[in-house]
Design a protein around this motif. Structure first.
Motif, PDB file in Angstrom:
ATOM      1  N   ALA A 167      11.973   7.182  13.764  1.00 56.56           N
ATOM      2  CA  ALA A 167      11.365   8.085  12.790  1.00 56.56           C
ATOM      3  C   ALA A 167      10.088   8.683  13.380  1.00 56.56           C
ATOM      4  O   ALA A 167       8.986   8.194  13.096  1.00 56.56           O
ATOM      5  N   PRO A 168      10.215   9.721  14.196  1.00 61.35           N
ATOM      6  CA  PRO A 168       9.022  10.324  14.796  1.00 61.35           C
ATOM      7  C   PRO A 168       7.978  10.744  13.761  1.00 61.35           C
ATOM      8  O   PRO A 168       6.784  10.733  14.047  1.00 61.35           O
ATOM      9  N   GLY A 169       8.441  11.061  12.556  1.00 58.31           N
ATOM     10  CA  GLY A 169       7.511  11.429  11.507  1.00 58.31           C
ATOM     11  C   GLY A 169       6.656  10.274  11.026  1.00 58.31           C
ATOM     12  O   GLY A 169       5.659  10.490  10.319  1.00 58.31           O
ATOM     13  N   GLN A 170       7.044   9.035  11.392  1.00 59.57           N
ATOM     14  CA  GLN A 170       6.282   7.845  11.006  1.00 59.57           C
ATOM     15  C   GLN A 170       5.487   7.281  12.185  1.00 59.57           C
ATOM     16  O   GLN A 170       5.076   6.125  12.161  1.00 59.57           O
ATOM     17  N   LEU A 171       5.270   8.116  13.199  1.00 59.62           N
ATOM     18  CA  LEU A 171       4.544   7.627  14.375  1.00 59.62           C
ATOM     19  C   LEU A 171       3.145   7.144  14.006  1.00 59.62           C
ATOM     20  O   LEU A 171       2.665   6.139  14.547  1.00 59.62           O
ATOM     21  N   ALA A 172       2.497   7.808  13.089  1.00 63.72           N
ATOM     22  CA  ALA A 172       1.152   7.395  12.690  1.00 63.72           C
ATOM     23  C   ALA A 172       1.184   6.015  12.044  1.00 63.72           C
ATOM     24  O   ALA A 172       0.281   5.195  12.280  1.00 63.72           O
ATOM     25  N   THR A 173       2.220   5.736  11.237  1.00 61.92           N
ATOM     26  CA  THR A 173       2.352   4.419  10.614  1.00 61.92           C
ATOM     27  C   THR A 173       2.576   3.346  11.664  1.00 61.92           C
ATOM     28  O   THR A 173       1.967   2.273  11.623  1.00 61.92           O
ATOM     29  N   ALA A 174       3.467   3.631  12.630  1.00 68.90           N
ATOM     30  CA  ALA A 174       3.728   2.680  13.703  1.00 68.90           C
ATOM     31  C   ALA A 174       2.472   2.437  14.535  1.00 68.90           C
ATOM     32  O   ALA A 174       2.174   1.291  14.917  1.00 68.90           O
ATOM     33  N   THR A 175       1.735   3.482  14.802  1.00 68.96           N
ATOM     34  CA  THR A 175       0.519   3.352  15.603  1.00 68.96           C
ATOM     35  C   THR A 175      -0.535   2.541  14.859  1.00 68.96           C
ATOM     36  O   THR A 175      -1.205   1.670  15.442  1.00 68.96           O
ATOM     37  N   GLU A 176      -0.694   2.808  13.560  1.00 69.88           N
ATOM     38  CA  GLU A 176      -1.654   2.048  12.765  1.00 69.88           C
ATOM     39  C   GLU A 176      -1.298   0.564  12.750  1.00 69.88           C
ATOM     40  O   GLU A 176      -2.167  -0.307  12.924  1.00 69.88           O
ATOM     41  N   HIS A 177      -0.016   0.273  12.560  1.00 76.72           N
ATOM     42  CA  HIS A 177       0.442  -1.120  12.554  1.00 76.72           C
ATOM     43  C   HIS A 177       0.163  -1.781  13.905  1.00 76.72           C
ATOM     44  O   HIS A 177      -0.356  -2.904  13.962  1.00 76.72           O
ATOM     45  N   LEU A 219      12.243   2.563   3.346  1.00 71.42           N
ATOM     46  CA  LEU A 219      12.682   3.289   4.538  1.00 71.42           C
ATOM     47  C   LEU A 219      12.000   2.739   5.777  1.00 71.42           C
ATOM     48  O   LEU A 219      12.645   2.478   6.803  1.00 71.42           O
ATOM     49  N   ILE A 220      10.690   2.561   5.710  1.00 76.67           N
ATOM     50  CA  ILE A 220       9.943   2.062   6.860  1.00 76.67           C
ATOM     51  C   ILE A 220      10.431   0.672   7.245  1.00 76.67           C
ATOM     52  O   ILE A 220      10.649   0.378   8.429  1.00 76.67           O
ATOM     53  N   SER A 221      10.618  -0.194   6.267  1.00 77.09           N
ATOM     54  CA  SER A 221      11.072  -1.553   6.565  1.00 77.09           C
ATOM     55  C   SER A 221      12.450  -1.543   7.228  1.00 77.09           C
ATOM     56  O   SER A 221      12.687  -2.256   8.206  1.00 77.09           O
ATOM     57  N   ARG A 222      13.358  -0.729   6.710  1.00 77.84           N
ATOM     58  CA  ARG A 222      14.710  -0.688   7.281  1.00 77.84           C
ATOM     59  C   ARG A 222      14.681  -0.211   8.728  1.00 77.84           C
ATOM     60  O   ARG A 222      15.337  -0.776   9.603  1.00 77.84           O
ATOM     61  N   LEU A 223      13.915   0.842   9.001  1.00 83.08           N
ATOM     62  CA  LEU A 223      13.837   1.371  10.358  1.00 83.08           C
ATOM     63  C   LEU A 223      13.089   0.420  11.287  1.00 83.08           C
ATOM     64  O   LEU A 223      13.482   0.219  12.440  1.00 83.08           O
ATOM     65  N   ARG A 238       0.818  -1.203   0.000  1.00 76.23           N
ATOM     66  CA  ARG A 238       0.000   0.000   0.000  1.00 76.23           C
ATOM     67  C   ARG A 238       0.857   1.260   0.000  1.00 76.23           C
ATOM     68  O   ARG A 238       0.326   2.363  -0.091  1.00 76.23           O
ATOM     69  N   LEU A 239       2.181   1.130   0.107  1.00 78.99           N
ATOM     70  CA  LEU A 239       3.061   2.281   0.232  1.00 78.99           C
ATOM     71  C   LEU A 239       3.915   2.450  -1.022  1.00 78.99           C
ATOM     72  O   LEU A 239       4.237   1.468  -1.695  1.00 78.99           O
ATOM     73  N   PRO A 240       4.353   3.695  -1.333  1.00 81.45           N
ATOM     74  CA  PRO A 240       5.310   3.895  -2.420  1.00 81.45           C
ATOM     75  C   PRO A 240       6.609   3.168  -2.111  1.00 81.45           C
ATOM     76  O   PRO A 240       7.001   3.040  -0.945  1.00 81.45           O
ATOM     77  N   PRO A 241       7.337   2.681  -3.144  1.00 78.10           N
ATOM     78  CA  PRO A 241       8.556   1.877  -2.901  1.00 78.10           C
ATOM     79  C   PRO A 241       9.585   2.545  -2.015  1.00 78.10           C
ATOM     80  O   PRO A 241      10.148   1.904  -1.130  1.00 78.10           O
ATOM     81  N   VAL A 242       9.875   3.832  -2.226  1.00 74.96           N
ATOM     82  CA  VAL A 242      10.907   4.499  -1.425  1.00 74.96           C
ATOM     83  C   VAL A 242      10.483   4.551   0.037  1.00 74.96           C
ATOM     84  O   VAL A 242      11.270   4.240   0.942  1.00 74.96           O
ATOM     85  N   GLU A 243       9.232   4.925   0.283  1.00 72.29           N
ATOM     86  CA  GLU A 243       8.748   4.983   1.662  1.00 72.29           C
ATOM     87  C   GLU A 243       8.708   3.597   2.280  1.00 72.29           C
ATOM     88  O   GLU A 243       9.048   3.412   3.451  1.00 72.29           O
TER      89      GLU A 243
END
Length: 247
Positions: free
Chosen positions: A214-224, A17-21, A9-14
């Motif tokens: 990645a504080p900017g990805q807090l919403a992604t972490a919370t959703e997961h 990055l998310i997977s690595r972090l 559901r995510l763009p490849p670059v994002e």
């Protein structure tokens, strides 16, 4: 699970990055502990001098641990993520394994190795091929005679909700999953069913590592985390098998 099926559901670059972090504190990108990884690799590498191929290797942790366990083995990995492969190269150099590892940046589903591997790995990345059986078909096509496959995929421990199926895909239960593999012409010689601790540890690391780094990805972490706790925690399991071709 290398960012899981939800990664589509995510763009490849994002996604990269998310997977690595998210896997920074759990480099085996699947719900398995260190002892289980070692036991599976020991059974999958009976000689110790095998040539290993990981189809969808991500950051290369399975390959690096295999090379550390089998000093006479060689390995190659395939992945579409340049960032993940760069990470694998750095780790291989730091661990003194770079001379035995070759990495390819391309689609694992379209890759044909020059040397038939004695062991094919595909743990948590069967979705690259469209599912478990297509992944095994790809492994069979390149596997050396007498070789083994180490494959890991999810299954339903109990009936899932439609929301769980939407997130993780159309899986089967555990007996049906094993029956499907054996009916496809494979013999399980060893296996590991991830424990509740391994499953939870993976998810806590995924969500916590991403939120921390990645504080900017807090919403992604919370959703997961919410999906895990509220949708699929009580119905999802993970099975890893060491297989040989039947006959």
């Amino acid at each position: 699970m290398r960012c899981g099926r939800r990664a589509g559901r995510l763009p490849p670059v994002e996604r990269d990055l998310i997977s690595r972090l998210a896997h920074a504190d759990h480099p085996i990108a699947a719900p398995l502990g260190d002892a289980a990884v070692t036991a599976l690799l020991n059974r999958a590498l009976p000689r110790g001098d095998e040539h290993i191929l990981d189809l969808g290797c991500g950051g290369g942790e399975w390959l690096l641990r295999a090379l550390a366990l089998a000093p006479d083995a060689t390995a190659e990995g395939v992945d579409v993520s340049e960032a993940a492969l760069d990470h694998a190269r750095r780790e291989a150099a730091q661990r003194g394994l770079a001379d035995r590892l070759t990495l390819h940046e391309q689609d694992a589903a379209a890759f044909t190795p020059d040397q038939p591997p004695d062991l094919v790995l595909c743990v948590g990345s069967t979705h690259v091929f469209g599912g478990l059986l297509p992944a095994l078909a790809a492994a069979r096509k390149v596997l050396a005679p007498g070789g083994r496959v180490l494959v890991g995929d999810g299954y339903w421990e109990r009936d899932p909700s439609p929301a769980a199926v939407e997130i993780l895909g159309d899986l089967a239960d555990l007996p049906t999953t094993v029956d499907t593999v054996t009916a496809d012409g494979w013999v399980p010689v060893y296996g590991h069913i991830s424990t509740r601790h391994e499953l939870d540890d993976y998810e806590w690391n995924w969500t916590g590592s991403l939120a921390e780094r990645a504080p900017g990805q807090l919403a992604t972490a919370t959703e997961h985390r919410n999906e895990w706790l509220r949708v699929y925690r009580d119905c999802f399991g993970f099975l890893t098998l060491v297989l040989t071709p039947a006959g």
